[in-house]
Design a protein around this motif. Structure first.
Motif, PDB file in Angstrom:
ATOM      1  N   ASP A 428       0.828  -1.197  -0.095  1.00 10.23           N
ATOM      2  CA  ASP A 428       0.087  -0.012   0.039  1.00 10.23           C
ATOM      3  C   ASP A 428       0.946   1.169  -0.002  1.00 10.23           C
ATOM      4  O   ASP A 428       1.931   1.316   0.764  1.00 10.23           O
ATOM      5  N   GLU A 471       4.176  -5.504  -7.028  1.00 12.90           N
ATOM      6  CA  GLU A 471       3.183  -6.629  -7.150  1.00 12.90           C
ATOM      7  C   GLU A 471       3.758  -8.017  -7.076  1.00 12.90           C
ATOM      8  O   GLU A 471       4.883  -8.202  -7.706  1.00 12.90           O
ATOM      9  N   SER A 516      -1.978  -5.161   0.604  1.00 13.82           N
ATOM     10  CA  SER A 516      -3.215  -5.836   0.263  1.00 13.82           C
ATOM     11  C   SER A 516      -3.120  -7.185  -0.511  1.00 13.82           C
ATOM     12  O   SER A 516      -2.302  -7.249  -1.379  1.00 13.82           O
ATOM     13  N   GLY A 518      -5.210 -10.093  -2.694  1.00 17.98           N
ATOM     14  CA  GLY A 518      -6.663 -10.541  -3.518  1.00 17.98           C
ATOM     15  C   GLY A 518      -6.337 -12.050  -3.689  1.00 17.98           C
ATOM     16  O   GLY A 518      -5.161 -12.523  -4.007  1.00 17.98           O
ATOM     17  N   ASP A 535      -6.891 -12.900 -13.660  1.00 14.85           N
ATOM     18  CA  ASP A 535      -7.649 -11.663 -13.385  1.00 14.85           C
ATOM     19  C   ASP A 535      -8.584 -11.491 -12.454  1.00 14.85           C
ATOM     20  O   ASP A 535      -8.868 -10.414 -11.769  1.00 14.85           O
ATOM     21  N   ASP A 538      -6.588 -10.375  -9.482  1.00  9.56           N
ATOM     22  CA  ASP A 538      -6.157  -9.094  -9.389  1.00  9.56           C
ATOM     23  C   ASP A 538      -7.446  -8.398  -9.189  1.00  9.56           C
ATOM     24  O   ASP A 538      -7.160  -7.261  -8.495  1.00  9.56           O
ATOM     25  N   ALA A 539      -8.671  -8.714  -9.653  1.00  9.48           N
ATOM     26  CA  ALA A 539      -9.875  -8.131  -9.280  1.00  9.48           C
ATOM     27  C   ALA A 539      -9.947  -8.070  -7.958  1.00  9.48           C
ATOM     28  O   ALA A 539     -10.495  -6.872  -7.151  1.00  9.48           O
ATOM     29  N   TYR A 542      -8.061  -5.540  -6.316  1.00 14.29           N
ATOM     30  CA  TYR A 542      -8.352  -4.232  -6.542  1.00 14.29           C
ATOM     31  C   TYR A 542      -9.664  -3.701  -5.487  1.00 14.29           C
ATOM     32  O   TYR A 542      -9.630  -2.803  -4.873  1.00 14.29           O
ATOM     33  N   ARG A 543     -10.613  -4.725  -5.142  1.00 20.69           N
ATOM     34  CA  ARG A 543     -11.619  -4.396  -4.225  1.00 20.69           C
ATOM     35  C   ARG A 543     -10.992  -4.551  -2.902  1.00 20.69           C
ATOM     36  O   ARG A 543     -11.565  -3.710  -2.047  1.00 20.69           O
ATOM     37  N   LYS A 545      -7.978  -3.237  -2.132  1.00 14.22           N
ATOM     38  CA  LYS A 545      -7.477  -2.080  -1.983  1.00 14.22           C
ATOM     39  C   LYS A 545      -8.647  -0.768  -1.714  1.00 14.22           C
ATOM     40  O   LYS A 545      -8.489   0.155  -1.148  1.00 14.22           O
ATOM     41  N   GLN A 546      -9.765  -0.994  -2.593  1.00 23.53           N
ATOM     42  CA  GLN A 546     -10.619   0.019  -2.763  1.00 23.53           C
ATOM     43  C   GLN A 546     -11.477  -0.220  -0.989  1.00 23.53           C
ATOM     44  O   GLN A 546     -12.027   1.004  -0.825  1.00 23.53           O
TER      45      GLN A 546
END
Length: 569
Positions: A428, A471, A516, A518, A535, A538-539, A542-543, A545-546
């Protein structure tokens, strides 16, 4: 610009040198390289052969002679006439490479005439051969009949030594039944003009040694082994037909003062051999063999094989030399002294062969050096392969290796029906960490996270990779969704413990940081490919981190995403 080679550690190099030397000694003494030794010798000896001596003349019993004088064997009267013709031309000596071990039952007068002609000449050498009486029985010496043996100036053995491949490389200057009491036929001819004291001063490696068991009286014993440098071609001497000499068609000046070797060259009438380096179709008669042996002795060009002990010592020294030389500045890259030593071994063999008339095969040393070079190349290729699939900073697998492993493990999961979990994570606020603390602190954070991930992925097939930047990915074969979530939780716990540790001001100690995660778990029946699996993970990253502080990682299974929210590190 090439970086300088690192300083080698001398103890491992010296131990390896001892091992290489021991291997070279074992190869030399075992004789395992004998066929290759012979092949190399045949190529190198071609340039060491002396020119044919013009004083050597071969009198051939050829097809022309058989056509004029009739079928073989001829009357001994014919040989008596030849000896008288040669005596009148004042030749240096005559060597008959024709076995005269049985009397002529229907022409005893012919035997008497030949015996008197040999006695009048006083310079005729006759052959002795060794043959078994019958198959697998004891050996006997086939000598000229007593009348001829008593009249001859000397006797000599006419053995043509052949190797297993049918090539005549060697000769034995002395041999005999029970003891090596007969000189070679060519040697006996040469020694007609030499004082008695010089006849024991012979080149070659001795095979009969004091302190050994005495040879059986039924064994053919050889001594003074030499290698013969054959002319190219081996019949390069002056050849004249038997019938031309007998009928005085040859000028006396061509024969006067020369050594005469009489023997069979007609097809199918005598043993044939092949000289070193000659094609299989090029055959050599026993008469040409004796002529080459005489040429070698007359020119003092005998090639002496080096003893096995000295060959082993030299091979051991050459095999260990590159490892010793690599300790010197400028030769630390091992390939340099290896190449120099291999070239030096070959050159040394050539020089010893051509100028010292000494044969020492370079093959055992070259074989050990080539083996060492192969192992070095193999290690270099493996290191290069690892570097091509590794991240230079963390030492983890890189993106190329990760993509290959993900595709392979996905195929295995489809066949086995086992789950496959993938963790994808990043640090992060990594950009702010680099900007505020410097790139050294950022690199230290990447290394720390890599160490933590490696400590949590311990099974042989688990793979930790740095995908680029900040990453990372952890590939976990045969790992359920719950087990993957547990591993992610332990990673966060490790990061939290790292954040509570005091750190110094050095750049190698990173400041506290968070990450973070995933997660996606592939389950049997899913038709997703490697790109789909990545993917989805990775998605989930992303969630996570959001979600910020409310969620530390997101986990997806084969159905709808399931998000887990433990404490944030």
């Amino acid at each position: 610009m090439n970086s300088p080679a690192p300083t080698p550690k001398w103890k491992p190099r010296l131990l390896t040198a001892v091992g290489a030397a021991a291997l070279a000694i074992l190869v030399t003494l075992s004789g395992a390289t004998a066929p290759i030794d012979a092949w190399v010798y045949d190529r190198l000896v071609l340039g060491a052969a002396p020119d044919p001596d013009p004083r050597i003349v071969v009198v051939d019993i050829d097809q022309k002679s058989l056509a004029e004088l009739g079928r073989w064997p001829w009357s001994r009267r014919t040989h008596a006439q030849l000896v008288d013709r040669l005596r009148l031309t004042d030749v240096k000596g005559i060597a008959f490479n024709i076995l005269l071990s049985e009397p002529a039952l229907f022409d005893p007068e012919g035997d008497a005439l030949l015996a008197r002609a040999i006695s009048r000449s006083g310079r005729v050498v006759l052959p002795v051969l060794a043959e078994p009486v019958q198959l697998n029985s004891s050996t006997v010496e086939l000598m000229p009949i007593p009348e001829f043996a008593a009249s001859a100036a000397s006797l000599g053995h006419a053995e043509m030594a052949l190797d297993d491949d049918g090539v005549a490389r060697n000769a034995y200057l002395r041999a005999g039944l029970g003891s090596p009491h007969w000189p070679a036929l060519a040697l006996a001819l040469l020694q007609l003009d030499q004082p008695p004291g010089s006849q024991d001063d012979l080149p070659g490696r001795r095979l009969v040694m004091t302190g050994l068991e005495p040879a059986s009286p039924y064994d053919w014993v050889r001594d003074h082994e030499v290698r013969v440098p054959f002319t190219s071609p081996p019949n390069a001497f002056r050849h004249v037909s038997y019938t031309d000499v007998l009928n005085q068609r040859i000028p006396a000046s061509l024969l006067r003062g020369n050594w005469i070797v009489v023997g069979v060259s007609a097809t199918g009438m005598g043993p044939l051999a092949r000289a070193p380096g000659q094609p299989p179709t090029a055959s050599m008669s026993g008469t040409d063999y004796q002529a080459n042996l005489l040429n070698m002795l007359a020119k003092d060009a005998a090639i002496t094989p080096m003893s096995e002990g000295w060959q082993a010592a030299l091979a051991a020294t050459l095999s260990a030399l590159p490892l010793v030389l690599s300790l010197l500045p400028g030769l630390r890259r091992i390939w340099r002294p290896t190449v120099l030593t291999m070239a030096g071994a070959l050159i040394l063999s050539v020089l010893l062969l051509r100028y010292a008339h000494l044969w020492c095969s370079p093959v055992p040393a070259l074989l050990v050096l080539a083996l060492g070079a192969s192992l070095w190349v193999y290690r270099l290729l493996r290191r290069t392969h690892r570097q091509a699939q590794s991240d230079a900073l963390t030492g983890l697998a890189n993106r190329t290796r990760f993509d290959h492993a993900l595709e392979q493990e996905l195929r295995i999961a489809r066949r086995s029906g086992q789950p496959l979990s993938l963790l994808v994570m990043d640090i992060d606020h990594f950009k702010q960490l680099n900007d505020s603390k410097g790139h050294a602190a950022g690199d230290a954070a990447l290394k720390t996270l890599g160490r933590i991930l490696r400590s949590r992925a311990r099974r042989p097939r688990d793979l930790v990779a740095r995908l680029g930047g900040d990453e990372f990915a952890v590939l976990l074969p045969e790992t359920s969704a719950q087990a993957a979530a547990t591993i992610a939780t332990t990673i966060h716990v490790d990061l939290a413990q790292h954040g509570r540790k005091p750190h110094g001001a050095t750049a190698s100690t990173p400041p506290p940081f968070t990450a973070s995660v995933g997660i996606h778990t592939y389950l049997p029946g899913d038709e997703a490919g490697p790109e789909d699996v990545f993917d989805r993970a990775d998605a989930a990253l992303y969630r996570a981190k959001q979600a910020g502080r409310n969620r530390s990682f997101s986990h997806t299974g084969e159905q709808d995403p399931v998000e887990v929210s433990p404490h944030r590190a």
